[in-house]
Design a protein around this motif. Structure first.
Motif, PDB file in Angstrom:
ATOM      1  N   HIS A 162       0.676  -1.166  -0.020  1.00  8.34           N
ATOM      2  CA  HIS A 162      -0.147   0.138   0.116  1.00  8.34           C
ATOM      3  C   HIS A 162       0.779   1.191   0.240  1.00  8.34           C
ATOM      4  O   HIS A 162       0.468   2.333  -0.694  1.00  8.34           O
ATOM      5  N   ILE A 163       1.986   1.293   0.614  1.00  6.65           N
ATOM      6  CA  ILE A 163       2.835   2.446   0.668  1.00  6.65           C
ATOM      7  C   ILE A 163       3.453   2.715  -0.490  1.00  6.65           C
ATOM      8  O   ILE A 163       3.521   3.762  -1.216  1.00  6.65           O
ATOM      9  N   GLU A 164       3.588   1.265  -1.269  1.00  6.90           N
ATOM     10  CA  GLU A 164       4.132   1.646  -2.824  1.00  6.90           C
ATOM     11  C   GLU A 164       3.354   2.380  -3.529  1.00  6.90           C
ATOM     12  O   GLU A 164       3.443   3.274  -4.153  1.00  6.90           O
ATOM     13  N   GLU A 165       1.755   1.676  -3.629  1.00  3.53           N
ATOM     14  CA  GLU A 165       0.830   2.298  -4.449  1.00  3.53           C
ATOM     15  C   GLU A 165       0.629   3.629  -3.899  1.00  3.53           C
ATOM     16  O   GLU A 165       0.212   4.482  -4.966  1.00  3.53           O
ATOM     17  N   ALA A 166       0.397   4.057  -2.570  1.00  5.18           N
ATOM     18  CA  ALA A 166       0.120   5.143  -2.331  1.00  5.18           C
ATOM     19  C   ALA A 166       1.160   6.385  -2.447  1.00  5.18           C
ATOM     20  O   ALA A 166       1.004   7.557  -2.536  1.00  5.18           O
ATOM     21  N   THR A 260      -6.983  -0.698   8.488  1.00  7.32           N
ATOM     22  CA  THR A 260      -6.078   0.123   9.167  1.00  7.32           C
ATOM     23  C   THR A 260      -4.609  -0.211   8.267  1.00  7.32           C
ATOM     24  O   THR A 260      -4.115   1.003   8.246  1.00  7.32           O
ATOM     25  N   PRO A 261      -4.251  -1.023   7.551  1.00  7.90           N
ATOM     26  CA  PRO A 261      -2.914  -0.878   6.839  1.00  7.90           C
ATOM     27  C   PRO A 261      -3.016   0.085   5.740  1.00  7.90           C
ATOM     28  O   PRO A 261      -2.059   0.874   5.711  1.00  7.90           O
ATOM     29  N   ARG A 262      -4.039   0.170   5.230  1.00  4.94           N
ATOM     30  CA  ARG A 262      -4.253   1.039   4.100  1.00  4.94           C
ATOM     31  C   ARG A 262      -4.238   2.620   4.691  1.00  4.94           C
ATOM     32  O   ARG A 262      -3.646   3.659   4.144  1.00  4.94           O
ATOM     33  N   VAL A 263      -5.021   2.995   5.840  1.00  5.29           N
ATOM     34  CA  VAL A 263      -4.932   4.345   6.317  1.00  5.29           C
ATOM     35  C   VAL A 263      -3.439   4.594   6.867  1.00  5.29           C
ATOM     36  O   VAL A 263      -3.213   5.496   6.541  1.00  5.29           O
ATOM     37  N   ILE A 264      -2.909   3.670   7.387  1.00  6.20           N
ATOM     38  CA  ILE A 264      -1.278   3.930   8.008  1.00  6.20           C
ATOM     39  C   ILE A 264      -0.555   4.319   6.551  1.00  6.20           C
ATOM     40  O   ILE A 264       0.242   5.326   6.972  1.00  6.20           O
ATOM     41  N   ALA A 265      -0.624   3.322   5.545  1.00  7.96           N
ATOM     42  CA  ALA A 265       0.241   3.936   4.628  1.00  7.96           C
ATOM     43  C   ALA A 265       0.032   5.191   3.969  1.00  7.96           C
ATOM     44  O   ALA A 265       0.769   5.935   3.736  1.00  7.96           O
ATOM     45  N   LEU A 266      -1.520   5.599   3.850  1.00  9.69           N
ATOM     46  CA  LEU A 266      -1.701   6.879   3.370  1.00  9.69           C
ATOM     47  C   LEU A 266      -1.117   7.897   4.274  1.00  9.69           C
ATOM     48  O   LEU A 266      -0.617   8.924   3.832  1.00  9.69           O
ATOM     49  N   ALA A 330     -12.843   7.987   4.048  1.00 12.92           N
ATOM     50  CA  ALA A 330     -13.963   8.282   2.918  1.00 12.92           C
ATOM     51  C   ALA A 330     -13.745   6.845   1.836  1.00 12.92           C
ATOM     52  O   ALA A 330     -14.630   6.090   1.604  1.00 12.92           O
ATOM     53  N   GLY A 331     -12.629   6.498   1.794  1.00 15.59           N
ATOM     54  CA  GLY A 331     -12.551   5.421   0.708  1.00 15.59           C
ATOM     55  C   GLY A 331     -12.679   4.022   1.463  1.00 15.59           C
ATOM     56  O   GLY A 331     -13.502   3.275   0.959  1.00 15.59           O
ATOM     57  N   CYS A 332     -12.054   3.911   2.555  1.00 12.76           N
ATOM     58  CA  CYS A 332     -12.451   2.657   3.167  1.00 12.76           C
ATOM     59  C   CYS A 332     -13.664   2.402   3.622  1.00 12.76           C
ATOM     60  O   CYS A 332     -14.385   1.271   3.609  1.00 12.76           O
TER      61      CYS A 332
END
Lengths: 376, 258
Positions: A162-166, A260-266, A330-332
């Protein structure tokens, strides 16, 4: 091929003789059953309907729909139907259409909701959406606590992905947009400030605008369209695919594993992207400034450095952090709340972007007012 | 492990989506090591009942008892502990698309055991071999066929050696031979591991091939019409709808004498 025709004649003894002739094929200008329907409604009321298909040519669904309409009308008017004159196939198809009674309440009627009711409903919808969002924030906070106390189940490799993508993957678009925004600001600045000989202050204008406001807002909006939408679509599709259910049955909380992993990455990436965006904007402005103004590179850089204080820098970074949280939220949230159809995934994605941008703009205004009052 | 009493009991279950009633007053018992079929026409709430049993959707009233313990009345932690004994095969397989098959199977092991990565991989390879997918460890779900996804889903469901396996329409979308193989696999698992199996299906051949016991849900009266061995229900059920369903709509009006 001969043209289709239909006539209804009284054949005596209360019988209406329906004569069908020509080719009854869909898409060839069929006359429709209206002459017969009109006759059935008129006095003197016939007692039965019979068919004469002696000169009927080819036929398909076009004929059968007309026959079904005649049957329906005859039934409603209490008229007997004698279908002996029909071709064997048509007779059976009509019988098939009436074999299963229409289920009660299956037919939907078009209801027009009154204007006031629609206002009320959308108000309630908005209110509920707000409540859902708040509930989601609560869940997210609980999940974050589990994350930091090591009680959450997630894949470390997921976070890196996710970090790479974001992060890294967003660099090209952030570069392009920030550079152009910086140039646009510089153009406007040079034009206006040169009028009273303060052209060098273009450097201040560009640097402050980028660092304090624009870089955070622009990256926020880019990330809402890029990453927020992707989050909603990914999680929504997993929901449609029962993948989220599969996680729950394993006792794995989808909030911990997916959100949570997505939020943290962003959250990690947004300030970095925003910082990078500021730099790109300043470079864009510098390019325009050096071409249009009579200043040296050194002077311009000096002016920029003197314009941007640490307060502005950290104020901007804090904003970007807030926007990152809002976009991820909003996304999640839309992904998790997604219904179970392809259509629902599309709606969730759209909503994720729209809400993300609305939240960014609203919070930008609020934060600006707070900053002004704090004197930052 | 407590023996004797029924493994799963549904008591006065009523399920609804909001105000829309799906089924009410469901009562049935499932014994340990039994293959239990949940059947009924389309839209009667079979899958919803399964969702309630595996803890995805709460019932409106009533409860499901596992080894005598009420599931929905217990705390979240206790529910998770009970759910660890479940293995579920979803209708579409529901494999996690971002992970390889080995990772899919390994996730539960990672979550609940102390095994290291190499051991987890070994278990995953073994489970895949059990369902005839040896060597597919590093494939992503998008790279395999629908039937293979189902089998991989089953391998994932079996990862933790569950006490109870739940199947949601296992043979839907499978060719007759794959469907038969899956039926055989279900029986094999039950016989060798003593697993209790709960299957949602309306495939008659499967029902008769594997079912020891069953419940028949009716979408019209919104409750269960019969419970018992499917073959006996087919031949002797006093209810015409049940017999008609089990005979593909060709049942005579009168049941044959017992």
């Amino acid at each position: 091929m001969s043209a289709a025709a239909i006539t209804a004649n009284d054949a005596g003894a209360g019988t209406v003789q329906v004569a069908l002739s020509g080719d009854w094929l869909l898409g060839h200008g069929l006359p429709g059953p209206d002459p017969v329907l009109d006759r059935l409604r008129k006095a003197p009321k016939p007692s039965s309907v019979a068919f004469d298909t002696g000169s009927l040519g080819d036929w398909d669904t076009g004929l059968v729909t007309a026959l079904v309409a005649i049957h329906r009308s005859a039934e409603a008017n209490g008229v007997q139907v004698d279908d002996a004159g029909l071709p064997e196939g048509a007779r059976r198809l009509v019988a098939l259409a009436f074999a299963v009674k229409e289920r009660e309440g299956a037919r939907r009627t078009d209801e027009r909701t009154p204007f006031l009711q629609r206002i009320g409903e959308s108000t309630l919808d908005a209110w509920n959406a707000g409540k859902e969002l708040l509930a989601f924030v609560g869940e997210m906070i609980l999940s974050a606590r589990r994350f930091f106390t090591g009680k959450a189940t997630y894949l470390r490799s997921d976070i890196l992905l996710h970090i790479e993508e974001a992060g890294a993957d967003a660099l090209p678009i952030v570069t392009l947009i920030s550079f152009l925004i910086g140039m646009i600001f510089a153009f406007v600045g040079v034009m206006q400030l040169n009028m009273f000989g303060a052209g060098i202050f273009t450097a201040n204008l560009v640097a402050l605008a980028m660092v304090r406001e624009m870089s955070a807002i622009m990256t926020g909006i880019i990330m809402a369209g890029r990453t927020g939408a992707a989050y909603a679509a990914q999680i929504g599709t997993m929901k449609v695919n029962e993948e989220v259910d599969a996680l729950s049955t394993l006792g794995i909380n989808p909030m911990d594993f997916l959100v949570t992993p997505r939020v943290i990455a962003l959250i990690l990436m947004m300030p970095l992207l925003s910082l990078y965006s500021s730099l790109m904007g300043i470079l864009g402005g510098m390019l325009v400034g050096l071409i249009m103004l009579d200043v040296s590179l050194q002077q311009y850089v000096q002016q920029t450095i003197s314009a941007v204080g640490l307060n502005s820098l950290f104020g901007g970074l804090f904003k970007s952090l807030v926007y990152g949280i809002l976009v991820a939220l909003a996304g999640c949230q839309q992904g998790i709340a997604c219904g179970s159809s392809a259509m629902a995934v599309g709606q969730a994605t759209t909503q994720a972007v729209v809400r993300g941008i609305v939240l960014i703009v609203v919070s930008a205004s609020v934060l600006t007012v707070i900053y002004i009052n704090l004197g930052i | 492990m407590p023996e004797g009493g029924p493994h799963i009991v549904a008591k006065d279950l009523t399920m609804a989506y909001g105000d829309f009633l799906i089924q009410q007053n469901l009562n049935f018992e499932i014994r340990r090591g039994e293959v239990f079929i949940i059947m009924g026409g389309s839209g009667c709430g079979k899958s919803t009942l399964l969702k309630i049993m595996i803890g995805l959707k709460s019932p409106k009233t009533g409860d499901v008892f596992y080894d005598g313990k009420a599931f929905w009345a217990s705390s979240k932690q206790e529910q998770v502990a009970v759910k660890r004994k479940f293995g579920t095969l979803f209708q579409s397989g529901a494999l996690w698309s971002g992970m390889t098959l080995a990772e899919n199977i390994g996730l539960a092991l990672k979550q609940y055991t102390d095994l290291d990565d190499a051991e987890i991989r070994e278990v995953a390879a073994y489970k895949l071999a059990l369902v005839g997918l040896a060597g597919f460890e590093d494939f992503y779900p998008s790279e395999i066929s629908g039937g293979m996804k189902k089998r991989a889903g089953l391998a994932r469901g079996m990862a933790m050696d569950p006490d109870i396996l739940f199947f949601d329409e296992p043979s839907a979308g499978l060719d007759p031979i794959s469907a038969k193989l899956l039926d055989d696999l279900i029986l094999e698992l039950r016989d060798s591991l003593g697993t209790t199996v709960v299957v949602v299906t309306h495939e008659l051949e499967s029902i008769f091939a594997i079912g020891d016991n069953s419940v028949f849900l009716d979408p019209v009266t919104k409750t269960q019409l019969a419970t018992g061995n499917p073959k006996e229900l087919r031949d002797h059920s006093p209810n015409f709808d049940v017999r008609n369903f089990l005979m593909r709509g060709t049942a005579p009006q009168e049941a044959s004498a017992a």
